[in-house]
Design an enzyme around this catalytic site. Structure first.
Site, PDB file in Angstrom:
ATOM      1  N   LYS A  15     -62.702 -12.543  90.044  1.00 47.39           N
ATOM      2  CA  LYS A  15     -61.922 -12.848  91.254  1.00 47.39           C
ATOM      3  C   LYS A  15     -62.305 -11.919  92.387  1.00 47.39           C
ATOM      4  CE  LYS A  15     -58.878  -9.132  91.048  1.00 47.39           C
ATOM      5  NZ  LYS A  15     -58.826  -8.015  92.007  1.00 47.39           N
ATOM      6  N   PRO A  97     -69.043  -6.749  86.795  1.00 45.40           N
ATOM      7  CA  PRO A  97     -69.093  -5.282  86.744  1.00 45.40           C
ATOM      8  C   PRO A  97     -67.710  -4.672  86.502  1.00 45.40           C
ATOM      9  CG  PRO A  97     -69.563  -6.080  88.981  1.00 45.40           C
ATOM     10  CD  PRO A  97     -69.479  -7.284  88.104  1.00 45.40           C
ATOM     11  N   VAL A  98     -67.699  -3.512  85.806  1.00 49.20           N
ATOM     12  CA  VAL A  98     -66.418  -2.847  85.521  1.00 49.20           C
ATOM     13  C   VAL A  98     -66.065  -1.895  86.657  1.00 49.20           C
ATOM     14  CG1 VAL A  98     -66.651  -3.079  83.029  1.00 49.20           C
ATOM     15  CG2 VAL A  98     -67.508  -1.026  84.137  1.00 49.20           C
ATOM     16  N   GLY A 101     -62.934  -4.101  90.821  1.00 54.79           N
ATOM     17  CA  GLY A 101     -61.881  -4.848  91.518  1.00 54.79           C
ATOM     18  C   GLY A 101     -62.119  -6.344  91.457  1.00 54.79           C
ATOM     19  N   GLY A 104     -62.686  -8.306  85.831  1.00 49.82           N
ATOM     20  CA  GLY A 104     -63.430  -8.608  84.603  1.00 49.82           C
ATOM     21  C   GLY A 104     -62.584  -8.427  83.339  1.00 49.82           C
ATOM     22  N   SER A 106     -59.359  -8.500  83.116  1.00 46.94           N
ATOM     23  CA  SER A 106     -58.309  -9.529  83.114  1.00 46.94           C
ATOM     24  C   SER A 106     -58.889 -10.874  82.701  1.00 46.94           C
ATOM     25  CB  SER A 106     -57.685  -9.642  84.505  1.00 46.94           C
ATOM     26  OG  SER A 106     -57.149  -8.398  84.897  1.00 46.94           O
ATOM     27  N   ALA A 107     -60.116 -11.158  83.127  1.00 40.45           N
ATOM     28  CA  ALA A 107     -60.780 -12.409  82.732  1.00 40.45           C
ATOM     29  C   ALA A 107     -60.985 -12.435  81.214  1.00 40.45           C
ATOM     30  CB  ALA A 107     -62.123 -12.544  83.455  1.00 40.45           C
ATOM     31  N   ASP A 139     -53.290  -8.576  86.531  1.00 38.48           N
ATOM     32  CA  ASP A 139     -54.099  -9.669  87.088  1.00 38.48           C
ATOM     33  C   ASP A 139     -54.406 -10.779  86.081  1.00 38.48           C
ATOM     34  OD1 ASP A 139     -54.162  -8.423  89.528  1.00 38.48           O
ATOM     35  OD2 ASP A 139     -56.153  -7.552  89.255  1.00 38.48           O
TER      36      ASP A 139
HETATM   37  O1  C5P Z   1     -51.743  -3.904  84.943  1.00 39.66           O
HETATM   38  P1  C5P Z   1     -53.064  -3.200  85.004  1.00 39.66           P
HETATM   39  O2  C5P Z   1     -53.429  -2.511  83.737  1.00 39.66           O
HETATM   40  O3  C5P Z   1     -54.151  -4.042  85.563  1.00 39.66           O
HETATM   41  O4  C5P Z   1     -52.853  -2.041  86.093  1.00 39.66           O
HETATM   42  C1  C5P Z   1     -53.633  -0.891  86.100  1.00 39.66           C
HETATM   43  C2  C5P Z   1     -52.924   0.201  86.892  1.00 39.66           C
HETATM   44  O5  C5P Z   1     -52.842  -0.157  88.267  1.00 39.66           O
HETATM   45  C3  C5P Z   1     -51.488   0.487  86.513  1.00 39.66           C
HETATM   46  O6  C5P Z   1     -51.417   1.440  85.478  1.00 39.66           O
HETATM   47  C4  C5P Z   1     -50.881   1.038  87.805  1.00 39.66           C
HETATM   48  O7  C5P Z   1     -51.210   2.394  87.953  1.00 39.66           O
HETATM   49  C5  C5P Z   1     -51.636   0.275  88.865  1.00 39.66           C
HETATM   50  N1  C5P Z   1     -50.895  -0.915  89.365  1.00 39.66           N
HETATM   51  C6  C5P Z   1     -49.819  -0.725  90.231  1.00 39.66           C
HETATM   52  N2  C5P Z   1     -49.144  -1.828  90.702  1.00 39.66           N
HETATM   53  C7  C5P Z   1     -49.521  -3.079  90.362  1.00 39.66           C
HETATM   54  C8  C5P Z   1     -50.629  -3.297  89.504  1.00 39.66           C
HETATM   55  C9  C5P Z   1     -51.294  -2.175  89.022  1.00 39.66           C
HETATM   56  O8  C5P Z   1     -49.453   0.408  90.559  1.00 39.66           O
HETATM   57  N3  C5P Z   1     -48.838  -4.126  90.838  1.00 39.66           N
END
Ligand code: C5P
Length: 295
Positions: A15, A97-98, A101, A104, A106-107, A139
């Site tokens: 994305k 790529p990791v 943003g 990947g 999440s996919a 995501d």
């Molecule tokens: O949910 P995910 O593991 O993708 O999020 C990674 C990190 O991004 C979370 O630990 C948090 O620090 C930050 N985050 C956030 N607010 C969001 C999504 C992610 O602060 N809505």
């Protein structure tokens, strides 16, 4: 009755954030977001085979396959929710790529949920899959839905939009990645000079207005993410004729939006450099989906 499926192959698109705003801080340190997300034509390829064990393989990738891997977490969430006493052997061919943003991880999680649902004939609804996905990562619900969506809350409040106007994206991944928690922690310290108007961008998409979409593009995490190359790469993309240029997610990848294929490809050629990855991509109208099933 047909014999059960033994193996399924899933494609899960990366994305880009056409806009990303931070609109509040939630208990637990998470952030309330407002975003327009777009699936693009770069895909994680994931195959799932029936197995009695839970195994995750990532051939050729340095991403660890252990319990912190989003694919592993998604499989555990699926088996926990369905109560199935089974396992799965998952192979992930990583293309996205990791620390880019580009969603990947999440996919990968979305691919596992869609794949297991088919492999074991569980018939979970999109709503159930999204709830499971949200427990794995913010995501993942979007990675399941795909296409073009307005995404709010933690990433769990999703509204499907009409497909975004026809366009091309040139995406540049610099030679470094950015940690999402670090970018949000920096936001808490320094805030952002940029707050894109996601509602205006949604309206532009509904009006099939690429110029309006580009005028409303922006990312509130861009400055605090601290990517050394973000500003110069954006400028370089604009100099190459991009109608807008911005960082995606919490970085590090930066992309330009182009009206047509030729300038998008010319920009990709002009900006190629040692240590960078460059992709010329199109919008994708779907999310994680089964492309092959073997009985
Ligand atoms: O949910 P995910 O593991 O993708 O999020 C990674 C990190 O991004 C979370 O630990 C948090 O620090 C930050 N985050 C956030 N607010 C969001 C999504 C992610 O602060 N809505």
């Amino acid at each position: 009755m047909a014999s059960p499926l033994q193996k399924v192959s899933v494609l899960a698109p990366a994305k880009l954030n056409l806009s990303l705003d931070v609109v509040g801080t939630l208990p637990g340190g998470y952030h309330a977001l407002d975003m327009v997300m777009q699936a693009v034509s770069l895909y994680e390829q994931v195959t799932l085979r029936r197995s009695s064990d839970l195994v995750v393989r990532l051939p050729g990738s340095r991403v660890p396959p252990g319990p912190k891997n989003t694919a592993y977490k998604a499989a555990l969430a699926f088996f926990h929710y369905t109560g199935l006493l089974a396992g799965v052997d998952i192979t992930i061919h990583k293309t996205v790529p990791v620390r880019a943003g580009m969603g990947g991880g999440s996919a990968d999680a979305a691919a596992v949920l869609v794949g297991l649902n088919a492999l074991y004939g569980a018939r979970l609804s999109m709503t159930e899959l999204c709830a499971l996905g949200a427990s794995v990562g913010a995501d993942v619900p979007f990675a399941l839905m795909g296409g073009t969506c307005r995404v709010q809350g933690l990433g769990d409040l999703i509204k499907a939009l009409p497909p975004c106007p026809d366009c091309w994206f040139t995406v540049i991944m610099p030679g470094y990645g950015i940690s999402t928690p670090a970018a949000f922690a920096a936001y808490d310290q320094i805030g952002s000079p940029t707050h894109p108007d996601c509602a205006a961008q949604e309206a532009a998409i509904r009006a099939e207005d690429l110029t309006g979409l580009c005028a409303a593009a922006g990312n509130a995490l861009e400055v605090c993410a601290g990517g050394a190359d973000t500003a110069p790469l954006k400028q370089a993309l604009l100099d190459q004729g991009a109608k807008a240029a911005l960082m995606t997610g919490s970085g590090a990848a930066v992309f330009g939006i182009f009206e047509a294929e030729d300038p998008a490809r010319r920009a990709a050629e002009a900006l190629a450099a040692e240590g960078r990855q460059i992709f010329t991509l199109r919008p994708d109208r779907g999310g994680a989906r089964i492309v092959k099933a073997i009985r």
